[in-house]
Design a protein around this motif. Structure first.
Motif, PDB file in Angstrom:
ATOM      1  N   LEU A 236       0.841  -1.198   0.000  1.00 25.09           N
ATOM      2  CA  LEU A 236       0.000   0.000   0.000  1.00 25.09           C
ATOM      3  C   LEU A 236       0.872   1.242   0.000  1.00 25.09           C
ATOM      4  N   ASP A 237       0.577   2.124  -0.934  1.00 23.29           N
ATOM      5  CA  ASP A 237       1.293   3.388  -1.070  1.00 23.29           C
ATOM      6  C   ASP A 237       0.438   4.475  -0.407  1.00 23.29           C
ATOM      7  N   PHE A 238       0.877   4.965   0.761  1.00 26.95           N
ATOM      8  CA  PHE A 238       0.164   6.023   1.491  1.00 26.95           C
ATOM      9  C   PHE A 238       0.534   7.364   0.853  1.00 26.95           C
ATOM     10  N   SER A 239      -0.284   7.772  -0.105  1.00 23.29           N
ATOM     11  CA  SER A 239       0.054   8.956  -0.888  1.00 23.29           C
ATOM     12  C   SER A 239      -0.520  10.229  -0.247  1.00 23.29           C
ATOM     13  N   ILE A 240       0.334  11.214  -0.049  1.00 19.86           N
ATOM     14  CA  ILE A 240      -0.108  12.467   0.590  1.00 19.86           C
ATOM     15  C   ILE A 240       0.870  13.581   0.240  1.00 19.86           C
ATOM     16  N   ASP A 241       0.336  14.794   0.108  1.00 19.67           N
ATOM     17  CA  ASP A 241       1.189  15.928  -0.233  1.00 19.67           C
ATOM     18  C   ASP A 241       2.080  16.308   0.957  1.00 19.67           C
ATOM     19  N   ASP A 242       3.361  16.614   0.660  1.00 16.75           N
ATOM     20  CA  ASP A 242       4.314  16.976   1.717  1.00 16.75           C
ATOM     21  C   ASP A 242       3.790  18.085   2.633  1.00 16.75           C
ATOM     22  N   SER A 243       3.050  19.036   2.028  1.00 14.14           N
ATOM     23  CA  SER A 243       2.644  20.207   2.808  1.00 14.14           C
ATOM     24  C   SER A 243       1.737  19.844   3.998  1.00 14.14           C
ATOM     25  N   LEU A 244       1.060  18.697   3.928  1.00 18.34           N
ATOM     26  CA  LEU A 244       0.155  18.309   5.021  1.00 18.34           C
ATOM     27  C   LEU A 244       0.894  17.626   6.176  1.00 18.34           C
ATOM     28  N   LEU A 245       2.162  17.288   5.938  1.00 15.56           N
ATOM     29  CA  LEU A 245       2.853  16.435   6.913  1.00 15.56           C
ATOM     30  C   LEU A 245       3.473  17.193   8.081  1.00 15.56           C
ATOM     31  N   VAL A 246       3.780  18.470   7.878  1.00  7.20           N
ATOM     32  CA  VAL A 246       4.434  19.245   8.952  1.00  7.20           C
ATOM     33  C   VAL A 246       3.548  19.260  10.197  1.00  7.20           C
ATOM     34  N   ARG A 247       2.250  19.548  10.001  1.00  7.69           N
ATOM     35  CA  ARG A 247       1.334  19.637  11.129  1.00  7.69           C
ATOM     36  C   ARG A 247       1.167  18.276  11.805  1.00  7.69           C
ATOM     37  N   ARG A 248       1.102  17.226  10.991  1.00 13.59           N
ATOM     38  CA  ARG A 248       0.939  15.880  11.561  1.00 13.59           C
ATOM     39  C   ARG A 248       2.153  15.499  12.404  1.00 13.59           C
ATOM     40  N   ILE A 249       3.346  15.784  11.880  1.00 12.92           N
ATOM     41  CA  ILE A 249       4.571  15.349  12.564  1.00 12.92           C
ATOM     42  C   ILE A 249       4.864  16.195  13.811  1.00 12.92           C
ATOM     43  N   THR A 250       4.692  17.517  13.701  1.00 14.33           N
ATOM     44  CA  THR A 250       5.052  18.343  14.855  1.00 14.33           C
ATOM     45  C   THR A 250       4.024  18.200  15.986  1.00 14.33           C
ATOM     46  N   GLY A 251       2.816  17.699  15.670  1.00 19.65           N
ATOM     47  CA  GLY A 251       1.793  17.523  16.714  1.00 19.65           C
ATOM     48  C   GLY A 251       1.756  16.110  17.283  1.00 19.65           C
TER      49      GLY A 251
END
Ligand code: AP5
Length: 233
Positions: A118-133
């Motif tokens: 499974l390829d969890f496809s997502i735009d990089d711009s959405l990841l900052v909030r997920r990772i820092t939180g």
């Protein structure tokens, strides 16, 4: 169609924060599989102060990749445990084409193969909030999010009552390097599995329940594998 006792061997690939570690425990329960997260294994090795842990610590804190040989040996040891006999979810491995090739070789020795990726496809711009939180419970690997999935009590694991921590590599600066490494080293792994015809791409920007539902539909439609753990009993 997969038969009883064939087991199910799947790989989750996605950038940091795409939800691999969130979905794996849910899928594991539903399908009676073991969850092998190389990131969790490396963090445990660091905690225990093993030689591998010492070697991995600074690499991980800089967002780099631990050498292929170390990772392949780590997976080899864990894949052979009794809990993984009925199948596994690989989360964070393979991350390079050589790791993928070695994995295939290792499984072929046992007449086994990867069923689906499974390829969890997502735009990089959405990841900052997920990772820092993100907040994690180190011993179980459970993860929460300050905003999206807050624990019932602030900074405390819902199940054990133990404290939650923030990972040392979960900051914007290291995330940028982890993302660079993902695009450079791991995107080719998606091509490797695409060529084998066993890759499905999912939209990982959707809500966690939606993503879970998508995964179950894929297992059912492509593998004819029902969401019913009793198939193994
Ligand atoms: P690893 O631990 O594997 O980290 P990673 O790949 O960067 O993945 P993450 O754990 O950050 O992301 P995730 O997709 O699991 O996100 P999560 O579900 O928690 O690896 C760490 C390091 O180890 C690497 O950098 C490398 O150095 C080394 N390493 C590991 N394996 C290696 C290998 N094979 N070879 C070489 N080196 C290796 O979600 C993130 C947050 O978002 C959470 O807070 C969650 O609550 C939230 N969230 C999840 N889903 C959703 C949703 N649908 N909507 C909103 N929020 C969501």
């Amino acid at each position: 169609e997969k038969k009883k006792d064939d087991g199910l061997r799947v790989v989750f690939i996605g950038p940091p924060g795409s939800g691999k570690g969130t979905q794996a425990p849910l899928v594991k329960e539903d399908y009676c599989l073991c969850h092998l997260s190389t990131g969790d294994m490396l963090r445990a090795a660091i905690e225990q102060g093993t030689e591998t842990g010492l070697q991995a610590k600074s690499i991980m804190n800089q967002g780099g990749l631990v050498p292929d040989e170390v990772m392949v040996n780590m997976i080899k040891e864990n894949i052979q445990t009794p809990e993984c006999k009925k199948g596994f979810i690989l989360d964070g491995f393979p991350r390079t084409v050589p790791q993928a090739e070695k994995l295939d070789k290792m499984l072929a020795e046992d007449n086994k193969k990867i069923d689906h990726v499974l390829d969890f496809s997502i735009d990089d711009s959405l990841l900052v909030r997920r990772i820092t939180g993100r907040l994690v419970h180190p011993s179980s690997g459970r993860s929460y999010h300050r905003e999206f999935f807050p624990p019932k009590v602030d900074m405390v694991d819902d199940v054990t009552g133990e404290p939650l921590i923030q990972r040392s590599d979960d900051n914007e600066e290291v995330l940028k390097k982890r993302l660079d490494s993902f695009h450079k080293n791991t995107t080719p792994v998606l091509g490797y599995y695409q060529n084998k015809g066993i890759l499905s791409t999912i939209d990982a920007s959707k809500s966690a329940p939606f993503v879970s539902h998508t995964i179950k539909s894929i297992f059912l439609s492509t593998l004819h594998f029902p969401h019913n753990a009793s198939i193994f009993k």
